[in-house]
Design an enzyme around this catalytic site. Structure first.
Site, PDB file in Angstrom:
ATOM      1  N   HIS A 137      33.268  -8.250  -6.663  1.00  0.00           N
ATOM      2  CA  HIS A 137      34.370  -9.161  -5.996  1.00  0.00           C
ATOM      3  C   HIS A 137      34.342 -10.495  -6.649  1.00  0.00           C
ATOM      4  CE1 HIS A 137      35.403  -6.161  -3.208  1.00  0.00           C
ATOM      5  NE2 HIS A 137      34.655  -6.447  -2.018  1.00  0.00           N
ATOM      6  N   HIS A 211      40.839  -9.061   1.502  1.00  0.00           N
ATOM      7  CA  HIS A 211      39.706  -8.325   2.197  1.00  0.00           C
ATOM      8  C   HIS A 211      39.895  -8.487   3.823  1.00  0.00           C
ATOM      9  CE1 HIS A 211      36.097  -6.323   2.356  1.00  0.00           C
ATOM     10  NE2 HIS A 211      35.966  -6.267   0.894  1.00  0.00           N
ATOM     11  N   GLU A 348      41.852  -2.231   0.695  1.00  0.00           N
ATOM     12  CA  GLU A 348      42.106  -3.335  -0.318  1.00  0.00           C
ATOM     13  C   GLU A 348      42.803  -2.459  -1.411  1.00  0.00           C
ATOM     14  OE1 GLU A 348      37.505  -4.293  -1.220  1.00  0.00           O
ATOM     15  OE2 GLU A 348      37.459  -3.336   0.581  1.00  0.00           O
TER      16      GLU A 348
HETATM   17  C1  GLA Z   1      34.008  -3.850  -0.530  1.00  0.00           C
HETATM   18  C2  GLA Z   1      33.024  -3.152  -1.161  1.00  0.00           C
HETATM   19  C3  GLA Z   1      32.008  -2.694  -0.179  1.00  0.00           C
HETATM   20  C4  GLA Z   1      31.488  -3.916   0.177  1.00  0.00           C
HETATM   21  C5  GLA Z   1      32.401  -4.658   1.058  1.00  0.00           C
HETATM   22  C6  GLA Z   1      31.899  -5.921   1.460  1.00  0.00           C
HETATM   23  O1  GLA Z   1      34.866  -3.086   0.208  1.00  0.00           O
HETATM   24  O2  GLA Z   1      33.650  -1.935  -1.696  1.00  0.00           O
HETATM   25  O3  GLA Z   1      31.180  -1.832  -0.738  1.00  0.00           O
HETATM   26  O4  GLA Z   1      31.067  -4.552  -0.720  1.00  0.00           O
HETATM   27  O5  GLA Z   1      33.591  -4.952   0.184  1.00  0.00           O
HETATM   28  O6  GLA Z   1      30.732  -5.858   2.353  1.00  0.00           O
END
Ligand code: GLA
Length: 383
Positions: A137, A211, A348
């Site tokens: 991210h 997110h 997402e």
């Molecule tokens: C995304 C990732 C997850 C986790 C979340 C935050 O969805 O794919 O594995 O890291 O973000 O906790």
């Protein structure tokens, strides 16, 4: 009783001078549909603003300039009762480094890049490893951890905010200055639309997403395992133990990843399936069925006790379905609600994880002179 109601009403009018509290606009100028207020400070001490958007049906979305994060989404259930269907906190100061990206804009690269490395045009780039061996991210200070500039707008059938930010050349290891606008729109069709635009002065990977953690039962007070989910995806990208795709695109048929028809999220989540074990539940990228590059239905979610429905459409080729597997009861969110295991889920919309290292996946390279453009719509209704 009547006295109590009128006291309540005058209290509402004092606290929210632009609104009646019932969602009905009172100002002929229409400025009642959007409100800006101070919302505390970011972890690095910058003032944060909160924008409240409201549509003619009383649907309300709040978003703040820190991380451009969605703070709340209030939508009606089948009886017309409004609840907040997004997880988050009561003030910006609570969004500390430990918060798992609640509501935020994610970038420069949403999802994981293997070993925090990629090669572009013959040059190797190194990124911060903030998720085991991988970069997740956008790195240590992704777009979820900066204060965005904001500009509100109002049109006849929608209200919104344009978030703006330029990520400098070398930011978290990524090449090129990346100039972005992310427009949030709340329409009178109960749609929350995210529109992303970006340009860069050097080639760079870009994969922007949002997110938000949803719990359509409202107020994040129980797990999401009873929600029913449909994903418009005949295949998905299986992962290794660090959640990096193996590079294969595999059919969901006959697996717990088959959500081609509305299926209860919790129905198969504890099966001894290798991919579910690796993901600690669902934390996988689904390959969307699409006929063209336009907006395509990605997902439909139905919450049976409230009748709430959320439909997600996107121009992106994939969607990460994350079942909140890392929520563990250590975070106390809005109104003191403790967010326990699987109290929220994310959808997402995105390009596939680790695309910069996987030539067979759709490219995430934005080159100088090109424009990145991506749209995702979350539409709310009931049945
Ligand atoms: C995304 C990732 C997850 C986790 C979340 C935050 O969805 O794919 O594995 O890291 O973000 O906790």
């Amino acid at each position: 009783m009547i006295h109590r109601i009128s006291v309540l009403l005058s209290l509402c009018l004092t606290l929210f001078p632009f609104w009646t509290g019932s969602g009905v606009p009172t100002s002929p100028q229409g400025t009642d549909m959007i409100k800006k207020e101070a919302f505390g400070t970011s972890p690095d001490g910058k003032p944060v603003d909160l924008y409240t958007l409201k549509n003619k049906h009383g649907m309300e979305v709040r978003a703040m300039t820190y991380g451009g994060a969605i703070v709340s989404i209030r939508v009606p259930d089948r009886k017309g009762h409004f609840d907040d269907v997004a997880l988050g906190f009561d003030k910006a100061d609570d969004y500390t480094a430990k918060v798992p990206y609640f509501g935020a804009i994610i970038g420069r690269y949403g999802n994981r890049i293997a070993n925090g490395k990629f090669t572009l045009d013959g040059k190797e780039y190194t990124l911060p490893k903030n998720d085991g061996p991988n970069s997740l991210h956008g790195g240590n200070k992704g777009f979820d951890k900066i204060v965005w500039e904001a500009e509100p707008f109002e049109k006849p059938d929608e209200v919104g905010v344009i978030f703006k930010h330029t990520s400098p050349d070398g930011d978290e290891g990524y090449p090129g200055n990346l100039k972005m606008t992310v427009t949030y729109m709340l329409t009178d069709k109960n749609e929350l639309i995210f529109e992303y635009h970006a340009t860069a002065d050097k080639a760079t990977p870009v994969n922007l997403t949002n997110h938000t953690y949803f719990n359509l039962a409202g107020d994040g007070q129980r797990d999401i395992l009873g929600h029913e989910l449909m994903l418009n995806a005949d295949s998905f990208t299986p992962v290794d133990k660090t959640l990096i795709p193996t590079g294969k695109i595999v059919s969901v048929k006959g697996t717990p990843f088959d959500f081609t028809k509305l299926t209860v999220i919790g129905a198969r989540i504890d099966q001894k399936d290798e991919q579910l074990i690796l993901g600690h539940g669902y934390d996988h990228n689904f390959v969307l069925n699409r006929k063209d590059k336009g907006l395509t239905l990605a997902a439909r979610v139905y919450e049976p006790t409230t009748g709430r429905v959320m439909e997600v459409s996107t121009t992106e080729p994939g969607v990460q379905f994350y079942s909140g597997n890392f929520l563990d009861g250590t975070l106390t969110g809005k109104q003191g609600h403790v967010y326990k295991l699987r109290y929220g889920f994310c959808l997402e919309t995105q390009h596939y994880p680790d695309s910069p290292n996987e030539p067979s996946f759709p490219s995430t390279t934005l080159r100088a002179g090109q424009t990145y453009h991506s749209t995702t719509v979350y539409k709310f209704s009931t049945r």
